[in-house]
Design an enzyme around this catalytic site. Structure first.
Site, PDB file in Angstrom:
ATOM      1  N   SER A 124       0.840  -1.189   0.000  1.00  0.00           N
ATOM      2  CA  SER A 124       0.000   0.000   0.000  1.00  0.00           C
ATOM      3  C   SER A 124       0.880   1.246   0.000  1.00  0.00           C
ATOM      4  O   SER A 124       0.466   2.294  -0.485  1.00  0.00           O
ATOM      5  CB  SER A 124      -0.931  -0.008   1.203  1.00  0.00           C
ATOM      6  N   ALA A 126       3.715   1.794  -1.741  1.00  0.00           N
ATOM      7  CA  ALA A 126       4.018   2.144  -3.140  1.00  0.00           C
ATOM      8  C   ALA A 126       2.758   2.667  -3.818  1.00  0.00           C
ATOM      9  O   ALA A 126       2.802   3.621  -4.590  1.00  0.00           O
ATOM     10  CB  ALA A 126       4.550   0.923  -3.893  1.00  0.00           C
ATOM     11  N   ASP A 169       7.308  -3.734  -6.240  1.00  0.00           N
ATOM     12  CA  ASP A 169       5.995  -3.180  -5.911  1.00  0.00           C
ATOM     13  C   ASP A 169       5.533  -2.163  -6.949  1.00  0.00           C
ATOM     14  O   ASP A 169       4.412  -2.236  -7.473  1.00  0.00           O
ATOM     15  CB  ASP A 169       6.030  -2.504  -4.535  1.00  0.00           C
TER      16      ASP A 169
END
Ligand code: GLA
Length: 391
Positions: A124, A126, A169
């Site tokens: 979350s 990134a 990510d």
């Protein structure tokens, strides 16, 4: 303005032209855990849950952002010095900090950010950074290419937030496409999207929250990165390979044969981290082949194996996540599963047969909570589908 005033401005249809909304998904990484910072091979799916940012432009670099999930606010002005808060507010200022290295910002933002609350390990951070970068670029008329966006998000995470992450990510959250597996070589940056073959059985992605939050900053994440780098440097030294600067040394630069030849001269922990690196790269290659041929069973088996390697060789995974791993391996309807992301608490992910998902959920919930009854109000399972990257 207050939070309520900002929310009602956003809702008011008269402001529709001024109000914008960006969504960035979270990600899961079925194979390729903890190899991106050593320039290894990774795979990923973006999922249909993520961060939503509703905002409008503010003059003179002014900033006023509230969260639907957390207390507090991100208040300030990009023209003034920012003192880190060590809260969610830092991410907005991190985005501005990296953008300003190459661009002039004249506008700020006001708005409300909200994220699907599934527990940590889905990247979350990134996701929120990418959303802010897009929003700030948008209000300041800056056109960012996807690669630029990726590099800015990495810069913000590494040099402002302070976690020495690889590209996994951000790549998943930018380049993924619905119904495709992203296959990325983090050394060459070559990315492939592998469409789910028609012959493959249907699957859903379960996100299983252990009930304990995760935090990368302050975890052993950076130490593991250092162990890998140290192993690569030592191996190059033993083998008389030009080793260059320590900061630029990665296990990917060291041929597997060299590792085998000098493995026993490494400190035991460094050797184990490298065991994980080389075996995970092989699993990614095998997993991609299995996925391409529609062999979900084999793909899943490799995910279980990857989870074991992370626990035994890379030595991540909390007690709770290790119990989850045992339960998942023993649950009918789960093709494969492992903890998601770095593994310092947070979530596990599993590839699940939709026809068996209810029974699987029941079994995992009851066995897990038998072991950790104190986590019953926080433990959670959510089923997701694959999704497109940031929009
Ligand atoms: C975190 C990091 C990624 C990656 C994973 C583990 O999510 O941000 O770069 O290293 O852990 O695979």
């Amino acid at each position: 303005m207050s939070k309520e005033e900002i929310k009602s401005f956003i809702k008011n249809s008269e402001n529709a032209e001024k109000v914008h909304e960006f969504f960035c998904p979270y990600r899961v990484c079925p194979l390729g855990a903890h190899v991106d910072h050593q320039l290894g091979l990774v795979t990923g799916f973006a999922i249909d849950k993520g961060t939503k940012f509703s905002f409008f432009e503010a003059d003179n670099c002014e900033v006023e952002v509230y969260s639907e999930n957390f207390e507090g606010s991100a208040l300030g002005n990009f023209n003034e010095e920012y003192e880190r808060q060590y809260t969610w507010a830092d991410y907005l200022f991190a985005a501005a900090y990296v953008l300003r290295k190459s661009y002039i910002l004249t506008k700020g933002v006001k708005g409300v950010v909200s994220g699907a609350v599934l527990g940590g390990g889905l990247s979350s951070s990134a996701s929120v950074l990418l959303t802010y970068l897009k929003a700030l670029a948008f209000v300041n008329d800056i056109n960012l290419t996807s690669v630029e966006l990726l590099n800015l998000a990495l810069d913000a995470e590494r040099n402002f937030i302070g976690v020495n992450v690889g590209k996994l990510d951000q790549s998943c959250e930018i380049f993924s496409r619905k119904n495709n597996l992203l296959y990325l070589d983090t050394k060459t940056d070559s990315a492939k999207l592998i469409k789910i073959p028609e012959s493959m059985p249907d699957f859903e992605i379960a996100v299983i929250f252990s009930g304990l939050e995760r935090k990368l900053a302050g975890s052993a994440y950076n130490m593991r990165v250092d162990e890998c780098k140290a192993a690569s440097y030592a191996l190059k030294g033993f083998a008389h390979i030009e080793y260059g600067k320590f900061a630029d040394s990665f296990l990917r630069d060291v041929p597997y044969g060299v590792f085998l030849q000098y493995r026993d001269r490494l400190p035991a922990n460094w050797a184990k981290r490298a065991d994980h690196f080389y075996s995970e790269n092989e699993r990614v290659k095998k997993g991609v082949k299995a996925f391409q041929s529609g062999d979900l069973k084999e793909f899943g088996r490799l995910i279980f194996e990857s989870g074991r390697s992370s626990i035994e060789k890379y030595e991540t995974g909390s007690d709770e996540l290790k119990v989850l791993q045992d339960i998942m391996e023993d649950t009918d309807g789960i093709y494969g599963g492992r903890f998601s992301g770095a593994g310092f608490n947070g979530c596990a992910m599993a590839i699940v047969d939709p026809a068996k998902k209810d029974a699987a959920e029941k079994k995992i919930r009851s066995e897990y909570l038998k072991r950790f009854p104190e986590l019953s109000s926080r433990f959670n399972i959510v089923f997701c589908r694959t999704a497109d990257g940031i929009s």
